[in-house]
Scaffold this motif. Structure first.
Motif, PDB file in Angstrom:
ATOM      1  N   LYS A  26       0.815  -1.058  -0.139  1.00  0.00           N
ATOM      2  CA  LYS A  26       0.207  -0.014   0.002  1.00  0.00           C
ATOM      3  C   LYS A  26       0.937   1.326   0.007  1.00  0.00           C
ATOM      4  CE  LYS A  26      -3.796  -2.391   2.266  1.00  0.00           C
ATOM      5  NZ  LYS A  26      -4.656  -2.614   3.010  1.00  0.00           N
ATOM      6  N   THR A  27       1.823   1.168   0.530  1.00  0.00           N
ATOM      7  CA  THR A  27       2.931   2.315   0.632  1.00  0.00           C
ATOM      8  C   THR A  27       3.477   2.520  -0.749  1.00  0.00           C
ATOM      9  OG1 THR A  27       3.302   2.108   2.984  1.00  0.00           O
ATOM     10  CG2 THR A  27       5.085   3.199   1.786  1.00  0.00           C
ATOM     11  N   ALA A  28       3.737   1.347  -1.578  1.00  0.00           N
ATOM     12  CA  ALA A  28       4.443   1.377  -2.788  1.00  0.00           C
ATOM     13  C   ALA A  28       3.198   1.994  -3.681  1.00  0.00           C
ATOM     14  CB  ALA A  28       4.768   0.355  -3.293  1.00  0.00           C
ATOM     15  N   ILE A  29       1.991   1.777  -3.459  1.00  0.00           N
ATOM     16  CA  ILE A  29       1.019   2.166  -4.411  1.00  0.00           C
ATOM     17  C   ILE A  29       0.612   3.773  -3.991  1.00  0.00           C
ATOM     18  CG2 ILE A  29      -1.782   2.041  -4.576  1.00  0.00           C
ATOM     19  CD1 ILE A  29      -1.353  -1.063  -4.112  1.00  0.00           C
ATOM     20  N   ALA A  30       0.853   4.094  -2.848  1.00  0.00           N
ATOM     21  CA  ALA A  30       0.524   5.554  -2.586  1.00  0.00           C
ATOM     22  C   ALA A  30       1.673   6.418  -2.973  1.00  0.00           C
ATOM     23  CB  ALA A  30       0.489   5.411  -0.917  1.00  0.00           C
ATOM     24  N   LYS A  31       3.042   5.973  -3.100  1.00  0.00           N
ATOM     25  CA  LYS A  31       4.033   6.783  -3.832  1.00  0.00           C
ATOM     26  C   LYS A  31       3.743   6.767  -5.192  1.00  0.00           C
ATOM     27  CE  LYS A  31       7.459   5.731  -0.264  1.00  0.00           C
ATOM     28  NZ  LYS A  31       8.791   4.701   0.155  1.00  0.00           N
ATOM     29  N   THR A  32       3.129   5.715  -5.811  1.00  0.00           N
ATOM     30  CA  THR A  32       3.007   5.745  -7.146  1.00  0.00           C
ATOM     31  C   THR A  32       1.662   6.799  -7.537  1.00  0.00           C
ATOM     32  OG1 THR A  32       3.816   3.545  -7.583  1.00  0.00           O
ATOM     33  CG2 THR A  32       2.557   4.374  -9.138  1.00  0.00           C
ATOM     34  N   CYS A  33       0.709   6.595  -6.864  1.00  0.00           N
ATOM     35  CA  CYS A  33      -0.558   7.533  -7.060  1.00  0.00           C
ATOM     36  C   CYS A  33       0.271   8.956  -6.821  1.00  0.00           C
ATOM     37  CB  CYS A  33      -1.331   7.247  -5.928  1.00  0.00           C
ATOM     38  SG  CYS A  33      -2.326   5.764  -6.255  1.00  0.00           S
ATOM     39  N   GLU A  34       1.014   9.292  -5.861  1.00  0.00           N
ATOM     40  CA  GLU A  34       1.251  10.566  -5.442  1.00  0.00           C
ATOM     41  C   GLU A  34       2.005  11.345  -6.741  1.00  0.00           C
ATOM     42  OE1 GLU A  34       4.407  13.596  -4.919  1.00  0.00           O
ATOM     43  OE2 GLU A  34       5.006  11.577  -5.256  1.00  0.00           O
ATOM     44  N   GLU A  35       2.877  10.561  -7.616  1.00  0.00           N
ATOM     45  CA  GLU A  35       3.322  10.910  -8.867  1.00  0.00           C
ATOM     46  C   GLU A  35       2.306  11.388  -9.861  1.00  0.00           C
ATOM     47  OE1 GLU A  35       5.915   7.585 -10.143  1.00  0.00           O
ATOM     48  OE2 GLU A  35       6.869   7.727  -8.182  1.00  0.00           O
ATOM     49  N   HIS A  36       1.281  11.342  -9.707  1.00  0.00           N
ATOM     50  CA  HIS A  36       0.087  11.538 -10.687  1.00  0.00           C
ATOM     51  C   HIS A  36      -0.707  12.708 -10.122  1.00  0.00           C
ATOM     52  CE1 HIS A  36       0.339   7.797 -13.270  1.00  0.00           C
ATOM     53  NE2 HIS A  36       0.831   7.303 -12.065  1.00  0.00           N
ATOM     54  N   ILE A  37      -0.331  13.041  -8.890  1.00  0.00           N
ATOM     55  CA  ILE A  37      -1.229  14.278  -8.292  1.00  0.00           C
ATOM     56  C   ILE A  37      -0.173  15.725  -8.644  1.00  0.00           C
ATOM     57  CG2 ILE A  37      -1.928  15.137  -6.207  1.00  0.00           C
ATOM     58  CD1 ILE A  37      -2.397  12.509  -5.331  1.00  0.00           C
ATOM     59  N   GLU A  38      -0.650  16.602  -9.204  1.00  0.00           N
ATOM     60  CA  GLU A  38      -0.175  17.864  -9.427  1.00  0.00           C
ATOM     61  C   GLU A  38      -0.361  19.024  -8.488  1.00  0.00           C
ATOM     62  OE1 GLU A  38       2.196  17.832 -12.093  1.00  0.00           O
ATOM     63  OE2 GLU A  38       1.483  15.647 -12.620  1.00  0.00           O
ATOM     64  N   ASP A  39       0.621  20.063  -8.588  1.00  0.00           N
ATOM     65  CA  ASP A  39       0.339  20.992  -7.502  1.00  0.00           C
ATOM     66  C   ASP A  39      -1.159  21.886  -8.365  1.00  0.00           C
ATOM     67  OD1 ASP A  39       2.397  20.831  -6.061  1.00  0.00           O
ATOM     68  OD2 ASP A  39       3.674  22.282  -7.243  1.00  0.00           O
ATOM     69  N   GLY A  40      -1.888  22.149  -7.297  1.00  0.00           N
ATOM     70  CA  GLY A  40      -3.019  22.800  -8.070  1.00  0.00           C
ATOM     71  C   GLY A  40      -4.214  21.964  -8.227  1.00  0.00           C
ATOM     72  N   ASP A  41      -4.201  20.567  -8.252  1.00  0.00           N
ATOM     73  CA  ASP A  41      -5.264  19.612  -8.394  1.00  0.00           C
ATOM     74  C   ASP A  41      -6.225  19.776  -7.377  1.00  0.00           C
ATOM     75  OD1 ASP A  41      -4.165  18.544 -10.741  1.00  0.00           O
ATOM     76  OD2 ASP A  41      -3.582  16.626  -9.834  1.00  0.00           O
ATOM     77  N   CYS A  42      -7.542  19.223  -7.683  1.00  0.00           N
ATOM     78  CA  CYS A  42      -8.632  19.051  -6.817  1.00  0.00           C
ATOM     79  C   CYS A  42      -8.735  17.497  -6.749  1.00  0.00           C
ATOM     80  CB  CYS A  42      -9.862  19.782  -7.352  1.00  0.00           C
ATOM     81  SG  CYS A  42     -11.246  19.521  -6.085  1.00  0.00           S
ATOM     82  N   ILE A  43      -8.461  16.787  -5.855  1.00  0.00           N
ATOM     83  CA  ILE A  43      -8.594  15.508  -5.989  1.00  0.00           C
ATOM     84  C   ILE A  43      -9.497  14.852  -4.868  1.00  0.00           C
ATOM     85  CG2 ILE A  43      -6.156  15.100  -6.672  1.00  0.00           C
ATOM     86  CD1 ILE A  43      -5.360  14.110  -3.758  1.00  0.00           C
ATOM     87  N   TYR A  44     -10.178  13.782  -5.133  1.00  0.00           N
ATOM     88  CA  TYR A  44     -10.905  12.881  -4.087  1.00  0.00           C
ATOM     89  C   TYR A  44     -10.192  11.876  -3.393  1.00  0.00           C
ATOM     90  CZ  TYR A  44     -14.608  10.042  -1.882  1.00  0.00           C
ATOM     91  OH  TYR A  44     -15.334   9.571  -1.020  1.00  0.00           O
TER      92      TYR A  44
END
Length: 183
Positions: A8-26
């Protein structure tokens, strides 16, 4: 929260790479999405919409703008199950939704054990521009109690390196992209 923690930690780090400054995420309620919250605190101008009490607590003292969806508290899941009459979903502009699933099959898509959680996830899928399912490899091949949606409603499934080869091959046949963590 601790089962398959390394994955889950590895998945989270991978997801973080797809989140940009200024995004609105759920960020959905779930142990994988909670781990994502731990890695996004330094993003700039990030807005996080969530129904997860642990995510709220994790991001409470960060610079992340938090929007909490109201509804009934599910104490055992530490989440808030949403109701349309309490929240105007149509006003949200979610660029990227990160949701969890208890089961994923190629035939039936994603599923969960709780009807209320499934309904909340369906609503978020409907209004989000991109949908990521963050799930460790143990969830593949399971079709549990309540269907959330087909894989055709999901843009990406992010999982760990322990995913079976037949699952990887199955994603060659659908439009949903399988993203495997680097760790």
């Amino acid at each position: 929260m601790i089962t398959h923690l390394d994955e889950k930690t590895a998945i989270a780090k991978t997801c973080e790479e797809h989140i940009e400054d200024g995004d609105c995420i759920y960020l959905d309620s779930g142990s994988s999405t909670y781990q994502i919250a731990r890695y996004i605190k330094e993003k700039r101008n990030l807005t996080v919409i969530t129904n997860s009490v642990p995510v709220i607590l994790e991001l409470m003292n960060s610079n992340v703008e938090l929007i909490v969806i109201g509804g009934k508290v599910r104490k055992n899941e530490r989440s808030v199950v949403t109701y349309d009459y309490l929240f105007n979903f149509h006003q949200l502009n979610i660029q990227k939704a990160f949701i969890c699933a208890s089961g994923i099959t190629m035939e039936k898509g994603i599923s969960d054990y709780n009807v209320e959680e499934a309904l909340a996830r369906k609503k978020i899928i409907d209004i989000s521009h991109e949908v990521y399912v963050a799930s460790d490899s143990s969830k593949f091949g399971r079709n549990v109690t309540v269907n959330i949606g087909g894989l055709d409603e999901v843009d990406y499934v992010v999982t760990d390196q322990k995913v079976r080869e037949e699952v990887i091959r199955g994603f060659d046949e659908v439009k949903t992209e399988l993203i495997i963590s680097k760790e």
